[in-house]
Design a protein around this motif. Structure first.
Motif, PDB file in Angstrom:
ATOM      1  N   ILE A  32       0.829  -1.208   0.000  1.00  0.00           N
ATOM      2  CA  ILE A  32       0.000   0.000   0.000  1.00  0.00           C
ATOM      3  C   ILE A  32       0.863   1.257   0.000  1.00  0.00           C
ATOM      4  CG2 ILE A  32      -1.843   1.242   1.195  1.00  0.00           C
ATOM      5  CD1 ILE A  32      -2.673  -1.474   0.069  1.00  0.00           C
ATOM      6  N   GLY A  33       1.939   1.238   0.757  1.00  0.00           N
ATOM      7  CA  GLY A  33       2.785   2.416   0.868  1.00  0.00           C
ATOM      8  C   GLY A  33       3.449   2.815  -0.431  1.00  0.00           C
ATOM      9  N   SER A  34       3.678   1.844  -1.311  1.00  0.00           N
ATOM     10  CA  SER A  34       4.327   2.135  -2.596  1.00  0.00           C
ATOM     11  C   SER A  34       3.352   2.659  -3.639  1.00  0.00           C
ATOM     12  CB  SER A  34       5.009   0.876  -3.131  1.00  0.00           C
ATOM     13  OG  SER A  34       4.061  -0.136  -3.409  1.00  0.00           O
ATOM     14  N   GLY A  35       2.060   2.625  -3.318  1.00  0.00           N
ATOM     15  CA  GLY A  35       1.064   3.121  -4.265  1.00  0.00           C
ATOM     16  C   GLY A  35       0.151   2.060  -4.819  1.00  0.00           C
ATOM     17  N   GLY A  36       0.227   0.836  -4.286  1.00  0.00           N
ATOM     18  CA  GLY A  36      -0.686  -0.213  -4.710  1.00  0.00           C
ATOM     19  C   GLY A  36      -2.108   0.112  -4.277  1.00  0.00           C
ATOM     20  N   SER A  37      -3.064  -0.587  -4.862  1.00  0.00           N
ATOM     21  CA  SER A  37      -4.475  -0.335  -4.567  1.00  0.00           C
ATOM     22  C   SER A  37      -5.078  -1.548  -3.877  1.00  0.00           C
ATOM     23  CB  SER A  37      -5.231  -0.035  -5.862  1.00  0.00           C
ATOM     24  OG  SER A  37      -6.586   0.261  -5.605  1.00  0.00           O
ATOM     25  N   GLY A  38      -5.527  -1.376  -2.663  1.00  0.00           N
ATOM     26  CA  GLY A  38      -6.122  -2.481  -1.916  1.00  0.00           C
ATOM     27  C   GLY A  38      -6.437  -2.055  -0.499  1.00  0.00           C
ATOM     28  N   GLY A  39      -7.144  -2.905   0.234  1.00  0.00           N
ATOM     29  CA  GLY A  39      -7.600  -2.554   1.569  1.00  0.00           C
ATOM     30  C   GLY A  39      -6.633  -2.936   2.672  1.00  0.00           C
ATOM     31  N   VAL A  40      -6.749  -2.246   3.794  1.00  0.00           N
ATOM     32  CA  VAL A  40      -5.930  -2.546   4.971  1.00  0.00           C
ATOM     33  C   VAL A  40      -6.720  -3.310   6.034  1.00  0.00           C
ATOM     34  CG1 VAL A  40      -4.429  -0.557   4.614  1.00  0.00           C
ATOM     35  CG2 VAL A  40      -6.493  -0.293   6.011  1.00  0.00           C
ATOM     36  N   PHE A  41      -8.008  -3.472   5.793  1.00  0.00           N
ATOM     37  CA  PHE A  41      -8.900  -4.133   6.739  1.00  0.00           C
ATOM     38  C   PHE A  41      -8.541  -5.613   6.887  1.00  0.00           C
ATOM     39  CE2 PHE A  41     -12.466  -6.487   8.078  1.00  0.00           C
ATOM     40  CZ  PHE A  41     -13.520  -5.701   8.497  1.00  0.00           C
ATOM     41  N   PHE A  42      -8.524  -6.344   5.763  1.00  0.00           N
ATOM     42  CA  PHE A  42      -8.286  -7.789   5.843  1.00  0.00           C
ATOM     43  C   PHE A  42      -6.889  -8.124   6.341  1.00  0.00           C
ATOM     44  CE2 PHE A  42      -7.965 -12.189   4.542  1.00  0.00           C
ATOM     45  CZ  PHE A  42      -9.229 -12.668   4.816  1.00  0.00           C
ATOM     46  N   PRO A  43      -5.846  -7.416   5.878  1.00  0.00           N
ATOM     47  CA  PRO A  43      -4.540  -7.656   6.500  1.00  0.00           C
ATOM     48  C   PRO A  43      -4.567  -7.436   8.007  1.00  0.00           C
ATOM     49  CG  PRO A  43      -4.253  -6.432   4.476  1.00  0.00           C
ATOM     50  CD  PRO A  43      -5.734  -6.494   4.728  1.00  0.00           C
ATOM     51  N   GLY A  44      -5.378  -6.470   8.457  1.00  0.00           N
ATOM     52  CA  GLY A  44      -5.525  -6.249   9.894  1.00  0.00           C
ATOM     53  C   GLY A  44      -6.115  -7.461  10.593  1.00  0.00           C
ATOM     54  N   LEU A  45      -7.084  -8.122   9.939  1.00  0.00           N
ATOM     55  CA  LEU A  45      -7.650  -9.347  10.502  1.00  0.00           C
ATOM     56  C   LEU A  45      -6.588 -10.444  10.574  1.00  0.00           C
ATOM     57  CD1 LEU A  45     -11.137  -9.579   8.705  1.00  0.00           C
ATOM     58  CD2 LEU A  45     -10.604  -8.567  10.927  1.00  0.00           C
ATOM     59  N   PHE A  46      -5.766 -10.539   9.533  1.00  0.00           N
ATOM     60  CA  PHE A  46      -4.680 -11.522   9.514  1.00  0.00           C
ATOM     61  C   PHE A  46      -3.713 -11.253  10.662  1.00  0.00           C
ATOM     62  CE2 PHE A  46      -0.597 -13.215   8.405  1.00  0.00           C
ATOM     63  CZ  PHE A  46      -0.814 -14.314   7.598  1.00  0.00           C
ATOM     64  N   ILE A  47      -3.300 -10.000  10.792  1.00  0.00           N
ATOM     65  CA  ILE A  47      -2.371  -9.620  11.866  1.00  0.00           C
ATOM     66  C   ILE A  47      -2.987  -9.916  13.230  1.00  0.00           C
ATOM     67  CG2 ILE A  47      -1.205  -7.653  12.948  1.00  0.00           C
ATOM     68  CD1 ILE A  47      -1.138  -6.441  10.031  1.00  0.00           C
ATOM     69  N   GLY A  48      -4.290  -9.623  13.371  1.00  0.00           N
ATOM     70  CA  GLY A  48      -4.978  -9.901  14.628  1.00  0.00           C
ATOM     71  C   GLY A  48      -5.027 -11.382  14.945  1.00  0.00           C
ATOM     72  N   ALA A  49      -5.286 -12.212  13.917  1.00  0.00           N
ATOM     73  CA  ALA A  49      -5.336 -13.656  14.134  1.00  0.00           C
ATOM     74  C   ALA A  49      -3.973 -14.195  14.566  1.00  0.00           C
ATOM     75  CB  ALA A  49      -5.794 -14.352  12.857  1.00  0.00           C
ATOM     76  N   MET A  50      -2.895 -13.711  13.922  1.00  0.00           N
ATOM     77  CA  MET A  50      -1.558 -14.173  14.284  1.00  0.00           C
ATOM     78  C   MET A  50      -1.162 -13.693  15.684  1.00  0.00           C
ATOM     79  SD  MET A  50      -0.920 -15.983  11.736  1.00  0.00           S
ATOM     80  CE  MET A  50      -2.567 -16.085  11.004  1.00  0.00           C
ATOM     81  N   THR A  51      -1.531 -12.443  15.987  1.00  0.00           N
ATOM     82  CA  THR A  51      -1.243 -11.912  17.329  1.00  0.00           C
ATOM     83  C   THR A  51      -1.976 -12.724  18.390  1.00  0.00           C
ATOM     84  OG1 THR A  51      -0.982  -9.689  16.412  1.00  0.00           O
ATOM     85  CG2 THR A  51      -1.320  -9.865  18.787  1.00  0.00           C
TER      86      THR A  51
END
Length: 567
Positions: free
Chosen positions: A316-335
């Protein structure tokens, strides 16, 4: 002869149409990602290097497409919708529907670590806005259709119609009103119905049935809420720090997604589980299974959480297009998996396994990211259809959101806007509100009523006036209360007309003063759900100077926005 369709009936029908259209776009978007993802097989001869090449190829298409056609399609999408609602009357360009869908499908399909939810929120919102603009509807109704499209998109993507509706109100609009809520619910149901008819009605995640093993676990889940909040803040800060780093690189903006593809592609060679959406890894974690051949399990889960933060930030930081919501769910599951594996090893008799904490972690980290605990709780419940662990989920989500609010006023969405100089308050730019004072917009002179007046006399006044509420003054002209039509309706019918105003009026007043800025005044309306505030002298609360309504604030806000655009 058939009766003419009312404006409200027409709006109901339009909300359903927007919901159906957004649901269809969610399905098209889903298959578009699969189509792009299948293209990696064409590079099979390159071996493991194909991951990097495909990611760079995706970036070479996304960068120019977004830069030259619709720059608002860059990034995760939700902040752009919030900005359109706050500053542009809900107006979003129709081209965003196509550019966002294609660019996000390419980003995700070529291995980018991003989610579908941000793009589909922006796609659905753009559809709703387009319908409203084509029909030349009022700003208020365009915003309503934007919320309808966003809700339907979320509902169709995650098979979660309730959470979709709440997300649109809690995050996109920043306020709840009965009329808008009903329309958003209809659109959300329509979007989910379309998705279920094509993709099926299975929940997004199939999880084992987890129970609260003992009451001691409440303490562990409370502690975990604090940990989830910290992880959410780390995720947010790393994401925007990465964006700053890419912004500082002296190459054309449309080339930067290629560099991002190179970096997250190389990162994916080391840990391929960090690329894409990562559903399979999440399913394993929710089942309590270590997704990596690394022991102890705590280390595997923690490594994946950290890797997802890095890969998502690069995407996302480089300019890609996509959501941060689902990665947040992934990070939450791993945490949650990491935390659960530790506490279960220490206290096996009184705690559940890592799968239970992974499930709660998904919601808790999301709540810490967005400060939207209602959406987080409902989303996880609908995505898993597991009610047994609802109490730990509510506890962790609520505590994570509360701590996040104490730590920062900004969420992962509003921080992007604040970095642009936009400070949202109840769906409006607080910077604009802070430039206006109550004294500039209050209505004066004020129509007031005496406290000795009977309700019968007051009703006669209301019948010949457009007002449904009045400040109440005593014989000396001092403000002593306020009375509304609703106060009269709550009065017992026998003897109602003979009762005095002073016996019915509200004495505990929420007041404003002429020097108060509108960003300080607006939250007062929701404090006790009032529609008007008496304006008094700051040093003399009994001296009534004027009256200010929520409508006055909105009109002044919109007028100032127009003035700023002209300059």
């Amino acid at each position: 002869m058939p009766q003419k369709i009312s404006g409200h009936s027409w709006l109901i029908a339009l909300a359903i149409v927007v919901g159906v259209a957004s649901g269809l776009m969610a399905v098209i978007f889903y298959y578009l990602i699969k189509l792009v993802n299948a293209g990696i097989d064409l590079l099979a001869d390159l071996g493991s290097a194909r991951v990097v090449v495909y990611a760079m190829l995706g970036g070479s298409i996304v960068g120019p497409m977004v830069y030259f056609l619709a720059r608002e399609a860059k990034g995760h999408g939700v902040p752009e919708v919030m900005q359109a609602v706050a500053l542009k009357g809900g107006k979003i360009r129709p081209i965003v529907v196509v550019v966002k869908a294609v660019a996000s499908a390419i980003t995700i399909g070529t291995g980018g670590s991003a989610g579908r939810e941000g793009p589909i929120v922006q796609i659905g919102a753009a559809l709703g806005s387009t319908f409203g603009q084509w029909l030349n509807m009022s700003e208020r109704r365009v915003k309503t259709l934007v919320a309808c499209g966003a809700a339907a998109g979320i509902a169709a993507t995650f098979n979660a119609p309730i959470a979709g509706a709440i997300f649109a109100l809690e995050v996109i609009l920043g306020e709840f009103t009965a009329g808008v809520f009903s329309l958003v619910v209809l659109a959300s149901v329509a979007g989910a119905a379309v998705s279920r008819s094509i993709l099926g009605s299975s929940p997004a995640f199939l999880v084992a049935q987890y129970d609260l093993v003992s009451n001691y676990e409440f303490l562990f889940y409370l502690i975990f809420g604090a940990i989830a909040m910290v992880v959410a803040q780390i995720y947010t800060k790393v994401l925007y720090k990465t964006e700053d780093i890419f912004d500082a690189i002296a190459i054309p903006e449309w080339i930067k997604p290629v560099l991002g593809g190179l970096l997250f592609g190389l990162f994916g060679l080391l840990l391929p589980e960090s690329l894409g959406r990562g559903e399979e890894v999440m399913h394993s974690t929710l089942a309590g299974i270590n997704p990596l051949e690394i022991t102890p399990a705590f280390l595997a889960f923690a490594l994946l959480a950290l890797a997802k933060i890095v890969s998502t930030s690069l995407t996302i930081g480089s300019g890609g297009s996509g959501g941060v919501f689902f990665p947040g769910l992934f990070i939450g599951a791993m945490t949650g998996g990491a935390y659960g594996s530790v506490v279960h090893n220490l206290y096996p008799a009184i705690t559940g396994g890592p799968g239970a904490y992974a499930l709660v972690g998904m919601g808790a980290v999301f709540a810490g990211m967005t400060q939207a605990p209602i959406t987080a709780i409902l989303m996880l419940f609908e995505m898993t259809r597991d009610y047994r662990i609802i109490l730990p989920l509510m506890l962790a989500c609520g505590f994570a959101s509360l701590l996040s609010g104490f730590y920062s006023k900004d969420t992962i969405y509003t921080l992007k806007l604040r970095r642009k100089g936009i400070n949202l308050l109840a769906g409006r730019d607080a910077n604009v509100l802070s430039s206006l004072k109550v004294g500039e917009i209050m209505a004066t002179p004020v129509e007031s009523v005496r406290e000795e007046m009977t309700l019968g006399e007051l009703i006669k006044i209301m019948q010949h006036s457009e007002h449904t509420g009045y400040p109440v003054v005593n014989k000396g002209g001092e403000l002593v209360g306020i009375i509304t039509l609703e106060d009269i309706r709550r009065t017992e019918l026998p003897g109602r007309l003979e009762k005095k105003v002073k016996d019915v009026m509200v004495r505990k007043l929420i007041l404003s003063h002429p020097e108060e800025t509108l960003d300080k005044t607006l939250p007062k309306f929701t404090l006790q759900d009032v529609g008007r505030l008496p304006v008094v002298e700051k040093e003399n609360p009994g001296k009534l100077l004027g009256i200010v309504t929520r409508t006055d604030i909105i009109k002044a806000y919109n007028k100032r926005l127009i003035q700023e655009e002209q300059h």
